[in-house]
Scaffold this motif. Structure first.
Motif: not given
Length: 320
Positions: A50-75
């Protein structure tokens, strides 16, 4: 080992037989390791799928994390916690001390903030109070989902499932990492709050809680609620007398419980002789008070050298 009986469940029941509780810990950001330690990413990881659920930093770069801002991740995470809780454990512990932040500048959060405030968060200082509290709503929502799931499992099995969380050093550091602890406590989303240490940046080498004022925020936050505060005792290895003084200071500051990270293993506390003997008695407040009143005598065990064992002269050594 009986057929059809899980030895793990048997071990948990043995804990219950002697009056101990068993809580399962979960590293909330343990999805993806960046280079050069990416060899830990075994198999098709959730992050890889799920690369579409990766985190995004202040400069718009993907981070090596999965972001909890996406419902699919939390589920997905809630499903793992639910699976844990269906075993005969007493609770789940969320380890927010590993690889925060879990919410940064992902498009869903940024767009929602702009709709509410008419501002892009990237145009604001990184610590703008409006942005920090808005972003923290995501993890508060996640904690609500965890609580609801644990309540459902508890109701089905007839025994509650406690929720605890290992968090960061201060109100400020938690909020910067999208954790609104006041909301968690006021809504009853967490049963035990565990500040990992009093040092910033998850520093486990510094002595924690030397200044009692560093505990005031947590103690006052939990006052009048059902939430327990259990400060983490860092660093891992200290002389037994220092461990006792540290525990006494935590009790004096208003906390009644303690938390220890890394008890077993090669670098754990349980293999450290006299320190472990002191550590395992730290729950006895009256014993610590009596020790302090006696002038804090040495806690080192009395020892004597063994010179002879049977017909062996132990003073005789050979090199190599």
């Amino acid at each position: 080992r009986k057929a059809g009986v899980d030895p793990f469940d048997v071990a948990i029941e043995h804990c219950h037989d002697v009056g101990m509780e068993f809580h399962a810990a979960y590293r909330v950001a343990g999805f993806h390791y960046p280079p050069p330690i990416d060899h830990y990413n075994l198999g098709p990881t959730f992050a890889a799928k799920h690369p579409e659920w990766r985190g995004v930093d202040r400069n718009g770069r993907m981070t090596p994390r999965i972001a909890y801002s996406y419902p699919g991740v939390r589920a997905y995470v809630v499903s793992l916690l639910r699976e844990m809780a269906e075993r005969p454990i007493d609770g789940v512990c969320l380890l927010y001390c590993r690889r925060p932040p879990l919410v940064e500048y992902e498009p869903p959060v940024v767009d929602a903030f702009e709709r509410e405030y008419g501002l892009r968060p990237q145009a604001l200082p990184h610590d703008d109070a409006r942005w920090l509290r808005f972003r923290a709503r995501e993890l508060t929502g996640f904690m609500r989902e965890v609580r609801q799931a644990m309540n459902a499992v508890g109701a089905a099995r007839g025994r509650p499932v406690a929720v605890s969380a290992v968090v960061l050093s201060s109100e400020r550091e938690n909020l910067v990492n999208a954790m609104d602890l006041a909301a968690w406590v006021s809504e009853g989303l967490v049963d035990t709050l565990i500040p990992y240490t009093s040092a910033p940046n998850i520093d486990s080498e510094s002595v924690s809680w030397e200044d009692p004022r560093t505990l005031e925020y947590f103690v006052e936050l939990a006052r009048g609620s059902s939430c327990i505060v259990a400060p983490g005792m860092m660093p891992r290895h200290r002389p037994p007398e220092a461990v006792r003084r540290q525990a006494a200071g935590v009790y004096d500051a208003g906390a009644d419980h303690l938390f220890f990270w890394d008890a077993a293993g090669g670098s754990g506390r349980a293999n450290f002789g006299s320190m472990w003997n002191a550590l395992r008695r730290l729950g006895h407040h009256e014993e610590i008070s009596a020790w302090r009143a006696a002038g804090e005598p040495s806690l080192q065990p009395a020892t004597s050298d063994l010179d002879v064992l049977g017909d062996w002269d132990l003073s005789y050594t050979t090199p190599g």
